[in-house]
Every structure is written in C-alpha cells, then in structure tokens.
Scaffold this motif. Structure first.
Motif, PDB file in Angstrom:
ATOM      1  N   GLU A  64       3.581  -7.738   8.659  1.00  0.00           N
ATOM      2  CA  GLU A  64       3.978  -8.299   7.365  1.00  0.00           C
ATOM      3  C   GLU A  64       3.941  -7.237   6.265  1.00  0.00           C
ATOM      4  N   SER A  65       2.920  -6.382   6.305  1.00  0.00           N
ATOM      5  CA  SER A  65       2.802  -5.317   5.302  1.00  0.00           C
ATOM      6  C   SER A  65       3.974  -4.346   5.398  1.00  0.00           C
ATOM      7  N   VAL A  66       4.378  -4.010   6.611  1.00  0.00           N
ATOM      8  CA  VAL A  66       5.515  -3.099   6.810  1.00  0.00           C
ATOM      9  C   VAL A  66       6.794  -3.747   6.284  1.00  0.00           C
ATOM     10  N   LYS A  67       7.026  -5.011   6.637  1.00  0.00           N
ATOM     11  CA  LYS A  67       8.236  -5.714   6.164  1.00  0.00           C
ATOM     12  C   LYS A  67       8.285  -5.746   4.637  1.00  0.00           C
ATOM     13  N   THR A  68       7.168  -6.078   4.041  1.00  0.00           N
ATOM     14  CA  THR A  68       7.118  -6.166   2.583  1.00  0.00           C
ATOM     15  C   THR A  68       7.342  -4.798   1.954  1.00  0.00           C
ATOM     16  N   TYR A  69       6.694  -3.771   2.488  1.00  0.00           N
ATOM     17  CA  TYR A  69       6.873  -2.410   1.968  1.00  0.00           C
ATOM     18  C   TYR A  69       8.352  -2.026   2.032  1.00  0.00           C
ATOM     19  N   GLN A  70       8.976  -2.252   3.179  1.00  0.00           N
ATOM     20  CA  GLN A  70      10.386  -1.869   3.335  1.00  0.00           C
ATOM     21  C   GLN A  70      11.273  -2.597   2.339  1.00  0.00           C
ATOM     22  N   LYS A  71      11.034  -3.871   2.172  1.00  0.00           N
ATOM     23  CA  LYS A  71      11.831  -4.673   1.232  1.00  0.00           C
ATOM     24  C   LYS A  71      11.647  -4.167  -0.203  1.00  0.00           C
ATOM     25  N   ILE A  72      10.413  -3.970  -0.615  1.00  0.00           N
ATOM     26  CA  ILE A  72      10.116  -3.547  -1.989  1.00  0.00           C
ATOM     27  C   ILE A  72      10.590  -2.120  -2.235  1.00  0.00           C
ATOM     28  N   SER A  73      10.365  -1.230  -1.281  1.00  0.00           N
ATOM     29  CA  SER A  73      10.701   0.187  -1.488  1.00  0.00           C
ATOM     30  C   SER A  73      12.208   0.424  -1.512  1.00  0.00           C
ATOM     31  N   GLN A  74      12.987  -0.459  -0.916  1.00  0.00           N
ATOM     32  CA  GLN A  74      14.445  -0.291  -0.912  1.00  0.00           C
ATOM     33  C   GLN A  74      15.097  -0.823  -2.180  1.00  0.00           C
ATOM     34  N   ALA A  75      14.379  -1.643  -2.907  1.00  0.00           N
ATOM     35  CA  ALA A  75      14.914  -2.189  -4.155  1.00  0.00           C
ATOM     36  C   ALA A  75      14.684  -1.195  -5.292  1.00  0.00           C
ATOM     37  N   VAL A  76      15.517  -1.264  -6.296  1.00  0.00           N
ATOM     38  CA  VAL A  76      15.359  -0.407  -7.467  1.00  0.00           C
ATOM     39  C   VAL A  76      14.593  -1.199  -8.519  1.00  0.00           C
ATOM     40  N   HIS A  77      13.466  -0.637  -8.949  1.00  0.00           N
ATOM     41  CA  HIS A  77      12.637  -1.295  -9.955  1.00  0.00           C
ATOM     42  C   HIS A  77      12.505  -0.361 -11.155  1.00  0.00           C
ATOM     43  N   THR A  78      12.637  -0.912 -12.347  1.00  0.00           N
ATOM     44  CA  THR A  78      12.487  -0.100 -13.551  1.00  0.00           C
ATOM     45  C   THR A  78      11.034  -0.035 -14.015  1.00  0.00           C
ATOM     46  N   LYS A  79      10.199  -0.863 -13.420  1.00  0.00           N
ATOM     47  CA  LYS A  79       8.772  -0.896 -13.758  1.00  0.00           C
ATOM     48  C   LYS A  79       7.974  -0.543 -12.509  1.00  0.00           C
ATOM     49  N   PRO A  80       6.727  -0.108 -12.693  1.00  0.00           N
ATOM     50  CA  PRO A  80       5.888   0.141 -11.515  1.00  0.00           C
ATOM     51  C   PRO A  80       5.641  -1.149 -10.729  1.00  0.00           C
ATOM     52  N   VAL A  81       5.418  -0.984  -9.439  1.00  0.00           N
ATOM     53  CA  VAL A  81       5.119  -2.104  -8.549  1.00  0.00           C
ATOM     54  C   VAL A  81       3.676  -1.936  -8.084  1.00  0.00           C
ATOM     55  N   PHE A  82       2.900  -3.021  -8.175  1.00  0.00           N
ATOM     56  CA  PHE A  82       1.493  -2.999  -7.768  1.00  0.00           C
ATOM     57  C   PHE A  82       1.289  -3.899  -6.553  1.00  0.00           C
ATOM     58  N   PHE A  83       0.825  -3.300  -5.470  1.00  0.00           N
ATOM     59  CA  PHE A  83       0.539  -4.027  -4.234  1.00  0.00           C
ATOM     60  C   PHE A  83      -0.928  -4.440  -4.202  1.00  0.00           C
ATOM     61  N   ASP A  84      -1.186  -5.681  -3.829  1.00  0.00           N
ATOM     62  CA  ASP A  84      -2.550  -6.138  -3.532  1.00  0.00           C
ATOM     63  C   ASP A  84      -2.799  -5.713  -2.084  1.00  0.00           C
ATOM     64  N   ARG A  85      -3.347  -4.537  -1.927  1.00  0.00           N
ATOM     65  CA  ARG A  85      -3.589  -3.862  -0.650  1.00  0.00           C
ATOM     66  C   ARG A  85      -2.301  -3.220  -0.136  1.00  0.00           C
ATOM     67  N   GLY A  86      -2.468  -2.153   0.628  1.00  0.00           N
ATOM     68  CA  GLY A  86      -1.339  -1.453   1.214  1.00  0.00           C
ATOM     69  C   GLY A  86      -1.422  -1.462   2.730  1.00  0.00           C
ATOM     70  N   ILE A  87      -0.485  -0.806   3.351  1.00  0.00           N
ATOM     71  CA  ILE A  87      -0.406  -0.744   4.813  1.00  0.00           C
ATOM     72  C   ILE A  87      -1.684  -0.144   5.405  1.00  0.00           C
ATOM     73  N   LEU A  88      -2.229   0.869   4.750  1.00  0.00           N
ATOM     74  CA  LEU A  88      -3.443   1.501   5.279  1.00  0.00           C
ATOM     75  C   LEU A  88      -4.651   0.578   5.266  1.00  0.00           C
ATOM     76  N   ASP A  89      -4.623  -0.457   4.466  1.00  0.00           N
ATOM     77  CA  ASP A  89      -5.725  -1.423   4.473  1.00  0.00           C
ATOM     78  C   ASP A  89      -5.885  -2.054   5.857  1.00  0.00           C
ATOM     79  N   THR A  90      -4.766  -2.259   6.548  1.00  0.00           N
ATOM     80  CA  THR A  90      -4.859  -2.823   7.899  1.00  0.00           C
ATOM     81  C   THR A  90      -5.566  -1.852   8.836  1.00  0.00           C
ATOM     82  N   LEU A  91      -5.244  -0.569   8.735  1.00  0.00           N
ATOM     83  CA  LEU A  91      -5.912   0.422   9.585  1.00  0.00           C
ATOM     84  C   LEU A  91      -7.398   0.498   9.238  1.00  0.00           C
TER      85      LEU A  91
END
Length: 179
Positions: A64-91
């Motif tokens: 789920e974290s990978v899917k969300t990262y891919q979706k968010i990172s491919q979109a263009v955002h004019t503001k910073p994006v804040f994730f509640d935990r990242g992919i490395l949190d799973t590791l």
C-alpha cells in the motif's frame, strides 16, 4: 517531482494530529497506510493484523505504501506533501518485529526517495493513547521511535526531531525547516 516529506515516529506521538493540522492549513497530507490496512483487515476478517500475522501485515503495508508513493510522486503538486510514515517505516517495523526483509523490499525502498529531512516525533507519554488500531504499549512506542530513527539514518536521511510542543508550534517548527 513534488517535495515529499515524511513525518514519522512511534505510535501515539501526535503524528496524526500534526498532519490533520497541516491539512487544515491547506497543505497536502497522506494518511498512514498501516491504519488503512488494519481497518481493511478488521472489516474483512483478514489475518493481516499486527496482533495476528505480523508478516502479512508488513507485506500489505509495504504494498500500500508503494502504491501511494507512486501515485503521489507522479502527480504535480505546488505545495509540499507530508506523509504520515514512509515506505521505510515498514522496513523499520519488520526489523523491530524480527521479520526477515526480502531483498526486493530493500531495493524498492531505496528507489523511492523523499526529501532528505525526515521529521520524527519522539515518544510523549502525556498524549499517548491506545485505540482499536493501536494496541502497542508505551514502551513499544519508544522502541519504534528508535528503530525508525535508525532505519532512516541508514538510508542517508537527516533526522529532525520535532519538539514536544502544542500542535500549532509543531506545525510552525516543521514549516520553518522546509522554507
């Protein structure tokens, strides 16, 4: 690529409250995948829960974290994006629970990068609470904090500890570090 930031730490340190306030102020926030997985598994009677099958839970959370990262990172955002935990949190979770981490996860996690500064919230006993999805003890929250700190440092990120302050002061602290 958009400016992707992570807010991490142990459970019950105020991450969700902080992210809710960032969102309230018009910034883009991404909810924690772990809670989403827990709710889905509880709703479907699945076993991918941290108190039933930690390995399956970690796999689902990573996917789920990978899917969300891919979706968010491919979109263009004019503001910073804040994730509640990242992919490395799973590791980090897998390390904490002594679950072997497949090489494919290590590789994929290394390929998906965020802004170098990672915001980490320390354990805070006065605000710590359990709920339907959070069953860890406060002691486990402290262990999680240390593990998250280690895993992000190992991947070359700079850890910025967010002080124990009222939520608006925490928001101002973070925004002051990214501007």
């Amino acid at each position: 690529m958009s400016a992707l930031y992570i807010i991490t730490g142990g459970p019950g340190a105020g991450k969700t409250t902080l992210l809710d306030e960032l969102n309230h102020q018009g910034l883009i926030t991404v909810p924690e995948e772990g809670r989403k997985v827990i709710k889905e598994q509880m709703g479907s009677g699945g076993e991918g829960l941290p108190w039933l099958n930690k390995e399956l839970f970690a796999e689902l959370m990573f996917e789920e974290s990978v899917k969300t990262y891919q979706k968010i990172s491919q979109a263009v955002h004019t503001k910073p994006v804040f994730f509640d935990r990242g992919i490395l949190d799973t590791l980090g979770y897998m390390r904490l629970e002594n679950i072997p981490v497949p090489a494919s996860m290590v590789s994929k996690a290394g390929d998906m990068v965020y802004q170098n500064n990672i915001f980490i919230l320390p354990p805070w006993k006065e605000i710590y609470e359990n709920d339907a999805e959070r069953k860890q003890t406060f002691g486990k929250a402290g262990e999680t904090f240390e593990c998250m700190k280690e895993i992000y440092q190992e991947y070359g990120y700079t850890i910025i500890e967010v002080p124990k302050l009222p939520v608006q002061d925490r928001v101002n602290f973070i925004l002051g570090k990214i501007i």
